[in-house]
Write a protein that holds these residues in place. Structure first.
Motif, PDB file in Angstrom:
ATOM      1  N   TRP A   1       1.829  -9.408   9.513  1.00 54.34           N
ATOM      2  CA  TRP A   1       1.039 -10.012   8.255  1.00 54.34           C
ATOM      3  C   TRP A   1       1.570  -8.849   7.374  1.00 54.34           C
ATOM      4  CZ3 TRP A   1      -1.715  -8.226  12.750  1.00 54.34           C
ATOM      5  CH2 TRP A   1      -1.922  -7.036  12.831  1.00 54.34           C
ATOM      6  N   GLU A   2       0.926  -8.860   6.209  1.00 52.90           N
ATOM      7  CA  GLU A   2       1.337  -7.796   4.963  1.00 52.90           C
ATOM      8  C   GLU A   2       0.144  -7.636   4.152  1.00 52.90           C
ATOM      9  OE1 GLU A   2       4.206  -8.069   1.115  1.00 52.90           O
ATOM     10  OE2 GLU A   2       4.955  -8.941   3.343  1.00 52.90           O
ATOM     11  N   ILE A   3      -0.313  -6.296   4.177  1.00 51.17           N
ATOM     12  CA  ILE A   3      -1.028  -5.703   3.324  1.00 51.17           C
ATOM     13  C   ILE A   3      -1.081  -5.612   1.797  1.00 51.17           C
ATOM     14  CG2 ILE A   3      -3.078  -4.078   2.785  1.00 51.17           C
ATOM     15  CD1 ILE A   3      -3.414  -5.275   5.498  1.00 51.17           C
ATOM     16  N   VAL A   4      -1.645  -6.218   0.953  1.00 53.51           N
ATOM     17  CA  VAL A   4      -1.373  -6.336  -0.666  1.00 53.51           C
ATOM     18  C   VAL A   4      -2.650  -5.651  -1.164  1.00 53.51           C
ATOM     19  CG1 VAL A   4      -0.966  -7.799  -2.418  1.00 53.51           C
ATOM     20  CG2 VAL A   4       0.058  -8.247  -0.235  1.00 53.51           C
ATOM     21  N   ARG A   5      -2.109  -4.679  -2.063  1.00 52.60           N
ATOM     22  CA  ARG A   5      -3.345  -3.899  -2.855  1.00 52.60           C
ATOM     23  C   ARG A   5      -3.219  -4.569  -4.401  1.00 52.60           C
ATOM     24  NH1 ARG A   5      -4.062   1.100  -5.044  1.00 52.60           N
ATOM     25  NH2 ARG A   5      -6.114   2.018  -4.941  1.00 52.60           N
ATOM     26  N   ILE A   6      -4.378  -5.027  -4.954  1.00 56.65           N
ATOM     27  CA  ILE A   6      -4.785  -5.662  -6.125  1.00 56.65           C
ATOM     28  C   ILE A   6      -5.457  -4.777  -7.020  1.00 56.65           C
ATOM     29  CG2 ILE A   6      -5.187  -7.862  -7.471  1.00 56.65           C
ATOM     30  CD1 ILE A   6      -4.034  -9.284  -4.841  1.00 56.65           C
ATOM     31  N   SER A   7      -5.070  -4.466  -8.059  1.00 52.40           N
ATOM     32  CA  SER A   7      -6.205  -3.940  -9.052  1.00 52.40           C
ATOM     33  C   SER A   7      -7.407  -4.853  -9.368  1.00 52.40           C
ATOM     34  CB  SER A   7      -5.660  -3.488 -10.405  1.00 52.40           C
ATOM     35  OG  SER A   7      -5.210  -4.884 -11.234  1.00 52.40           O
ATOM     36  N   LEU A   8      -8.514  -4.273  -9.691  1.00 56.04           N
ATOM     37  CA  LEU A   8      -9.968  -4.882  -9.773  1.00 56.04           C
ATOM     38  C   LEU A   8     -10.445  -4.732 -11.071  1.00 56.04           C
ATOM     39  CD1 LEU A   8     -11.830  -6.870  -8.333  1.00 56.04           C
ATOM     40  CD2 LEU A   8     -13.062  -4.713  -7.290  1.00 56.04           C
ATOM     41  N   PRO A   9     -10.526  -5.458 -11.947  1.00 55.28           N
ATOM     42  CA  PRO A   9     -11.346  -5.201 -13.528  1.00 55.28           C
ATOM     43  C   PRO A   9     -12.743  -4.613 -12.998  1.00 55.28           C
ATOM     44  CG  PRO A   9     -10.312  -7.432 -13.380  1.00 55.28           C
ATOM     45  CD  PRO A   9     -10.281  -7.020 -12.091  1.00 55.28           C
ATOM     46  N   ALA A  10     -13.219  -3.611 -13.757  1.00 52.57           N
ATOM     47  CA  ALA A  10     -14.380  -2.935 -13.406  1.00 52.57           C
ATOM     48  C   ALA A  10     -15.632  -3.868 -13.459  1.00 52.57           C
ATOM     49  CB  ALA A  10     -14.674  -1.875 -14.448  1.00 52.57           C
ATOM     50  N   GLU A  11     -15.674  -4.863 -14.269  1.00 52.57           N
ATOM     51  CA  GLU A  11     -16.848  -5.803 -14.389  1.00 52.57           C
ATOM     52  C   GLU A  11     -16.846  -6.646 -13.198  1.00 52.57           C
ATOM     53  OE1 GLU A  11     -13.331  -7.661 -16.745  1.00 52.57           O
ATOM     54  OE2 GLU A  11     -14.065  -5.625 -16.361  1.00 52.57           O
ATOM     55  N   LEU A  12     -15.767  -6.824 -12.500  1.00 52.34           N
ATOM     56  CA  LEU A  12     -15.774  -7.637 -11.267  1.00 52.34           C
ATOM     57  C   LEU A  12     -16.069  -6.731 -10.086  1.00 52.34           C
ATOM     58  CD1 LEU A  12     -12.822  -9.897 -12.095  1.00 52.34           C
ATOM     59  CD2 LEU A  12     -15.554 -10.267 -12.672  1.00 52.34           C
ATOM     60  N   GLY A  13     -16.097  -5.540 -10.095  1.00 49.91           N
ATOM     61  CA  GLY A  13     -16.058  -4.624  -8.789  1.00 49.91           C
ATOM     62  C   GLY A  13     -17.400  -5.139  -8.043  1.00 49.91           C
ATOM     63  N   ARG A  14     -18.559  -5.200  -8.550  1.00 50.97           N
ATOM     64  CA  ARG A  14     -19.857  -5.141  -7.886  1.00 50.97           C
ATOM     65  C   ARG A  14     -19.932  -6.603  -7.147  1.00 50.97           C
ATOM     66  NH1 ARG A  14     -20.996  -6.161 -13.091  1.00 50.97           N
ATOM     67  NH2 ARG A  14     -22.162  -7.927 -13.884  1.00 50.97           N
ATOM     68  N   TYR A  15     -18.776  -7.536  -7.205  1.00 44.06           N
ATOM     69  CA  TYR A  15     -19.065  -8.935  -6.511  1.00 44.06           C
ATOM     70  C   TYR A  15     -17.892  -8.828  -5.358  1.00 44.06           C
ATOM     71  CZ  TYR A  15     -21.019 -10.344 -10.949  1.00 44.06           C
ATOM     72  OH  TYR A  15     -21.990 -10.197 -12.128  1.00 44.06           O
ATOM     73  N   VAL A  16     -17.328  -7.666  -5.344  1.00 45.09           N
ATOM     74  CA  VAL A  16     -16.136  -7.922  -4.336  1.00 45.09           C
ATOM     75  C   VAL A  16     -16.683  -6.784  -3.010  1.00 45.09           C
ATOM     76  CG1 VAL A  16     -13.751  -7.212  -3.686  1.00 45.09           C
ATOM     77  CG2 VAL A  16     -14.279  -8.146  -5.874  1.00 45.09           C
ATOM     78  N   VAL A  17     -16.780  -7.285  -1.839  1.00 44.92           N
ATOM     79  CA  VAL A  17     -17.185  -6.551  -0.644  1.00 44.92           C
ATOM     80  C   VAL A  17     -16.228  -6.676   0.399  1.00 44.92           C
ATOM     81  CG1 VAL A  17     -19.606  -6.347  -1.521  1.00 44.92           C
ATOM     82  CG2 VAL A  17     -18.615  -7.997   0.105  1.00 44.92           C
ATOM     83  N   GLU A  18     -16.043  -5.585   1.295  1.00 48.47           N
ATOM     84  CA  GLU A  18     -15.264  -5.636   2.626  1.00 48.47           C
ATOM     85  C   GLU A  18     -15.730  -6.996   3.235  1.00 48.47           C
ATOM     86  OE1 GLU A  18     -13.903  -3.123   6.409  1.00 48.47           O
ATOM     87  OE2 GLU A  18     -14.966  -2.084   4.545  1.00 48.47           O
ATOM     88  N   LYS A  19     -14.948  -7.910   4.031  1.00 46.92           N
ATOM     89  CA  LYS A  19     -15.093  -8.964   4.721  1.00 46.92           C
ATOM     90  C   LYS A  19     -15.852 -10.040   3.730  1.00 46.92           C
ATOM     91  CE  LYS A  19     -13.778  -6.757   8.098  1.00 46.92           C
ATOM     92  NZ  LYS A  19     -12.167  -6.907   8.514  1.00 46.92           N
ATOM     93  N   GLY A  20     -15.926  -9.933   2.428  1.00 49.44           N
ATOM     94  CA  GLY A  20     -16.147 -11.068   1.476  1.00 49.44           C
ATOM     95  C   GLY A  20     -14.987 -12.012   1.278  1.00 49.44           C
ATOM     96  N   SER A  21     -15.318 -12.899   0.467  1.00 53.06           N
ATOM     97  CA  SER A  21     -14.191 -13.872   0.095  1.00 53.06           C
ATOM     98  C   SER A  21     -13.727 -13.568  -1.550  1.00 53.06           C
ATOM     99  CB  SER A  21     -14.757 -15.350  -0.009  1.00 53.06           C
ATOM    100  OG  SER A  21     -15.036 -15.708   1.449  1.00 53.06           O
ATOM    101  N   ILE A  22     -12.749 -13.857  -1.738  1.00 54.80           N
ATOM    102  CA  ILE A  22     -12.205 -13.791  -3.139  1.00 54.80           C
ATOM    103  C   ILE A  22     -10.852 -14.921  -3.234  1.00 54.80           C
ATOM    104  CG2 ILE A  22     -10.399 -11.898  -2.814  1.00 54.80           C
ATOM    105  CD1 ILE A  22     -11.325 -10.811  -5.536  1.00 54.80           C
TER     106      ILE A  22
END
Length: 202
Positions: free
Chosen positions: A117-138
């Protein structure tokens, strides 16, 4: 509504600039097989309405706000795009609930190849940070993914070979923009919980 399970990798056939919008023609054999005027098709995670079908090519109008708030504005003829038809009510929900309403854009920061597999890192806008959690969906460019880590203003996802081969994410490079849609359930929970906070309103 969509599931974030990409049906095929399509291609931009043509783009016609309009005064405050654009008409985009996209080639996709699978999604046009039963497409009709008024149907919804997600293009890189953006829900677009079909205005015409000609063989394996469908056209859709994209308003200026969508061009400004998503990565569709950087598409050119020949650009590959992720395509998914709206989910049927009697179909399995293979990914997660995706509306096709992009919340913002991120930038692919890095790729870390692995054996399987491949690990990809993506920037996250500050206003969306509170909705993104480990093991969550995006949804990233319309692809339903599981968040494997969140680090300040960025998050990471793990891409399996199928995702790398059958979606645009396999060809993205550091610096490329991607569309982001956070889990809508998280936004509803925030809204409802706010009614019970001091000074909150329903």
């Amino acid at each position: 509504m969509f599931t974030g399970i990409v049906e095929e990798l399509g291609e931009v056939a043509a783009i016609e600039p309009l005064k405050d919008a654009a008409r985009i023609a996209i080639r996709g054999r699978t999604v046009t097989a039963d497409a009709r005027h008024g149907d919804s098709i997600a293009v890189n995670g953006v829900c677009l309405t079909v205005v015409g079908v000609d063989g394996e090519v469908f056209t859709a109008d994209v308003m200026k706000e969508t061009l400004d708030r998503s990565s569709l504005g950087v598409l050119r003829p020949g650009s590959p795009v992720n395509l998914e038809r709206a989910v049927r009510a009697d179909a399995r929900l293979g990914g997660h609930i995706v509306q096709g309403h992009v919340d913002g854009t991120g930038v692919l920061l890095s790729r870390e190849p692995g054996e399987h597999w491949e690990i990809v890192r993506i920037s996250l806008p500050a206003e969306l940070g509170r909705y993104v959690v480990e093991k969550g969906s995006i949804a990233v460019d319309g692809v339903s993914l599981t968040v494997v880590g969140v680090d300040g203003d960025a998050f990471s996802v793990s891409l399996i070979p199928t995702t790398l081969d059958l979606t645009t994410l396999g060809g993205k490079r550091p610096g490329d923009p991607v569309n982001l849609e956070v889990d809508v359930i998280a936004k509803y929970v925030e809204r409802l919980a706010g009614a019970y906070a001091p000074g909150g309103r329903a």
